[in-house]
Write a protein that holds these residues in place. Structure first.
Motif, PDB file in Angstrom:
ATOM      1  N   GLY A  79       3.312  34.186 -23.910  1.00  0.00           N
ATOM      2  CA  GLY A  79       2.232  35.155 -23.790  1.00  0.00           C
ATOM      3  C   GLY A  79       1.584  35.457 -25.128  1.00  0.00           C
ATOM      4  O   GLY A  79       0.349  35.579 -25.231  1.00  0.00           O
ATOM      5  N   THR A  80       2.397  35.564 -26.187  1.00  0.00           N
ATOM      6  CA  THR A  80       1.858  35.836 -27.523  1.00  0.00           C
ATOM      7  C   THR A  80       1.009  34.675 -28.022  1.00  0.00           C
ATOM      8  O   THR A  80      -0.095  34.871 -28.567  1.00  0.00           O
ATOM      9  CB  THR A  80       3.007  36.102 -28.507  1.00  0.00           C
TER      10      THR A  80
ATOM     11  N   THR B 240       7.890  35.775 -23.481  1.00  0.00           N
ATOM     12  CA  THR B 240       7.137  36.610 -24.421  1.00  0.00           C
ATOM     13  C   THR B 240       6.429  35.761 -25.461  1.00  0.00           C
ATOM     14  O   THR B 240       5.273  36.031 -25.826  1.00  0.00           O
ATOM     15  CB  THR B 240       8.083  37.610 -25.107  1.00  0.00           C
ATOM     16  N   SER B 241       7.099  34.718 -25.943  1.00  0.00           N
ATOM     17  CA  SER B 241       6.493  33.825 -26.930  1.00  0.00           C
ATOM     18  C   SER B 241       5.279  33.109 -26.362  1.00  0.00           C
ATOM     19  O   SER B 241       4.254  32.953 -27.041  1.00  0.00           O
ATOM     20  CB  SER B 241       7.525  32.810 -27.414  1.00  0.00           C
TER      21      SER B 241
ATOM     22  N   TYR C 166      13.492  35.568 -21.268  1.00  0.00           N
ATOM     23  CA  TYR C 166      12.564  36.632 -21.646  1.00  0.00           C
ATOM     24  C   TYR C 166      11.907  36.345 -23.001  1.00  0.00           C
ATOM     25  O   TYR C 166      10.709  36.592 -23.195  1.00  0.00           O
ATOM     26  CB  TYR C 166      13.288  37.975 -21.684  1.00  0.00           C
TER      27      TYR C 166
ATOM     28  N   VAL D 133       6.288  38.797 -17.412  1.00  0.00           N
ATOM     29  CA  VAL D 133       6.484  39.120 -18.828  1.00  0.00           C
ATOM     30  C   VAL D 133       5.441  38.414 -19.689  1.00  0.00           C
ATOM     31  O   VAL D 133       4.850  39.005 -20.600  1.00  0.00           O
ATOM     32  CB  VAL D 133       7.913  38.726 -19.262  1.00  0.00           C
ATOM     33  N   ALA D 134       5.196  37.126 -19.400  1.00  0.00           N
ATOM     34  CA  ALA D 134       4.254  36.346 -20.206  1.00  0.00           C
ATOM     35  C   ALA D 134       2.828  36.881 -20.086  1.00  0.00           C
ATOM     36  O   ALA D 134       2.126  37.057 -21.093  1.00  0.00           O
ATOM     37  CB  ALA D 134       4.306  34.879 -19.775  1.00  0.00           C
TER      38      ALA D 134
ATOM     39  N   THR E 130       2.518  40.295 -21.789  1.00  0.00           N
ATOM     40  CA  THR E 130       2.406  40.139 -23.240  1.00  0.00           C
ATOM     41  C   THR E 130       1.013  39.675 -23.637  1.00  0.00           C
ATOM     42  O   THR E 130       0.428  40.162 -24.619  1.00  0.00           O
ATOM     43  CB  THR E 130       3.457  39.133 -23.741  1.00  0.00           C
TER      44      THR E 130
END
Length: 480
Positions: A67-68, A64-65, A60, A340-341, A344
């Motif tokens: 996507g950011t 998330t990283s 996760y 998730v990606a 984000t």
């Protein structure tokens, strides 16, 4: 219940096929059936288990990283038309592809040294009747049809199925259809010199389709006049925004009234197109979305690859097993990481678009600025991920009872097989069963019958039912 001893027979099957003997025990048969059933149960459990993701915290965090990071790339390298480093790259790519297409279509194999020369060739080769850039001063005043907006307003210039339909219609009937101010306008006898090639309907359809494709490519990087001036020019409208034209055209054909919302959305789409939001910029928006997709799948595969080499002994490794453990495409875990990606990414992108729109509007929401920076490709990809998550959740809930039952039955069958192994070991009489081969030897009756008698005694066959000699067998089968 009395203390009576309940005895169960262990059945032996002896059959003769093709002159040979086939011998099996009920233990062996039960073992084979149980193992087959266990394989089916394991496949059922694995298939249902595959609907549920198995992500840990690091999965996760990495998703998330990703996507950011891609959201930041979208903010600073995509931005909006006219201020987009990646947009400049995609513009050059489309210019190169347009020149390549012109070379492909030129039978004389001319060397097109500039976009201007390539566009002039394509515009002449793929001429269509609906390429009006204006209708005179009166027409511009009434219909607001100009060189800057006619690619969007002209339905046949839209790279969509409806655009293809109107292109064929206009070429067959020498007309031009465009949408302006919420209305569908049709021009009759749009080009007095126009004639669609082809001697019959199929050939005309083919020529019409070829003209549509060729003319779209000639317009994707602007017109020859804009290229000669060194301008970017107006390209083709984004397929993700031409639906605002489609709604108005379909409602007009069906006799339905066009709502103010339809007109407002169409006006918004036209405004962003005139500011450079075309198919070239849409391609630039797709780059960070694709990069996000690639990074997540790569992260998933690399993590599972390290786990594979650390957990699987060297003697048991194989490419097929490695691919099964690491492939980043068809499992619920990597799809959850993608959700998730991309989620984000959308949060970062929408946050930036809202902030920039408020700044551009002086504290009020500027819709045009928001849409120019809003990455609709990323939102579309996120919507696909959410749809997949919903489907998998529904499928898992429907199959959960079957999963629980199959899991319990797997334990039962496994214990049953272990019991059969113990029983088979207790009745380890394989050396006694060698009498089968003895039956195939004409001079070994006595030894064969001796083994069969011993086997019967081990299997607790009543003494009065044991056939101890060949004459006993002959009498038995002779009915005596």
């Amino acid at each position: 219940m009395d203390n009576a001893i309940i005895k169960k027979d262990i059945l032996l099957n002896l059959s003769v096929e093709d002159g040979g003997f086939d011998f099996s025990t009920s233990i062996a048969d039960a073992m084979a059936k149980a193992e087959t059933e266990l394989v089916v149960l394991n496949e059922t459990v694995d298939s249902i288990k595959g609907l549920k993701p198995d992500c840990d915290k690091l999965d996760y965090i990495l998703a998330t990283s990703s996507g950011t990071l891609c959201g930041i790339i979208d903010i600073f390298l995509v931005g909006k038309p006219g201020e987009s480093p990646l947009g400049n790259i995609t513009d050059k790519w489309f210019v190169a592809r347009t020149i390549d297409f012109a070379k492909l279509c030129d039978p004389e194999k001319k060397n097109f040294d500039s976009l201007d020369s390539a566009l002039r060739f394509l515009e002449k080769k793929f001429k269509v009747p609906y390429d009006q850039t204006g209708l005179g001063d009166a027409g511009k005043t009434i219909f607001d049809l100009t060189a800057k907006n006619h690619h969007f307003k002209s339905l046949a210039h839209n790279p969509s199925l409806l655009g293809l339909f109107f292109s064929i219609l206009d070429q067959f009937s020498n007309t031009s259809h465009f949408v302006t101010d919420g209305q569908l306008v049709s021009l009759q006898q749009a080009d007095e010199k126009w004639e669609l090639r082809g001697g019959n309907i199929p050939s005309k359809l083919f020529c019409g389709f070829a003209n549509w494709i060729g003319h779209l490519i000639s317009d994707v990087s602007g017109s020859s006049s804009s290229a000669a001036k060194g301008n970017r020019g107006t390209g083709l409208p984004s397929p993700l925004w031409t639906w605002t034209n489609d709604i108005i055209a379909i409602k007009a054909k069906l006799g339905l009234s066009v709502t103010e919302t339809d007109k407002a959305m169409n006006e918004l789409a036209l405004n962003i197109f005139e500011k450079g939001y075309d198919i070239r910029f849409q391609t630039a928006q797709a780059i960070p979305v694709f990069l996000n997709e690639l990074l997540v799948r790569l992260i998933y595969a690399i993590r599972r690859l390290f786990r594979y080499f650390s957990e699987i002994p060297k003697t048991e490794r194989s490419f097929a097993l490695m691919w099964k453990k690491c492939e980043p495409f068809s499992n619920a875990t990597v799809k959850r990481m993608l959700t998730v990606a991309h989620g984000t990414f959308c949060l970062v992108d929408v946050g930036d678009a809202v902030g920039r729109s408020l700044i551009a509007g002086g504290g009020t929401f500027n819709a045009v600025e928001f849409v120019l920076r809003f990455n609709v490709v990323g939102v579309g990809r996120f919507a696909i991920s959410l749809y997949g998550e919903t489907r998998r959740a529904i499928s898992y809930n429907h199959a959960k009872k079957e999963f629980d039952f199959a899991s319990k039955e797997t334990v039962i069958i496994s214990n049953y097989i272990e019991g059969l192994k113990i029983l088979a070991h207790q009745y380890d009489d394989h050396h006694l069963l060698m009498f089968i081969s003895d039956f195939e030897k004409s001079d070994a009756y006595i030894e064969a019958f001796g083994k069969s008698v011993t086997l019967a005694e081990v299997r607790n066959v009543p003494v009065n039912r044991i056939l101890k000699s060949k004459p006993d067998i002959d009498k038995y089968f002779g009915g005596k």
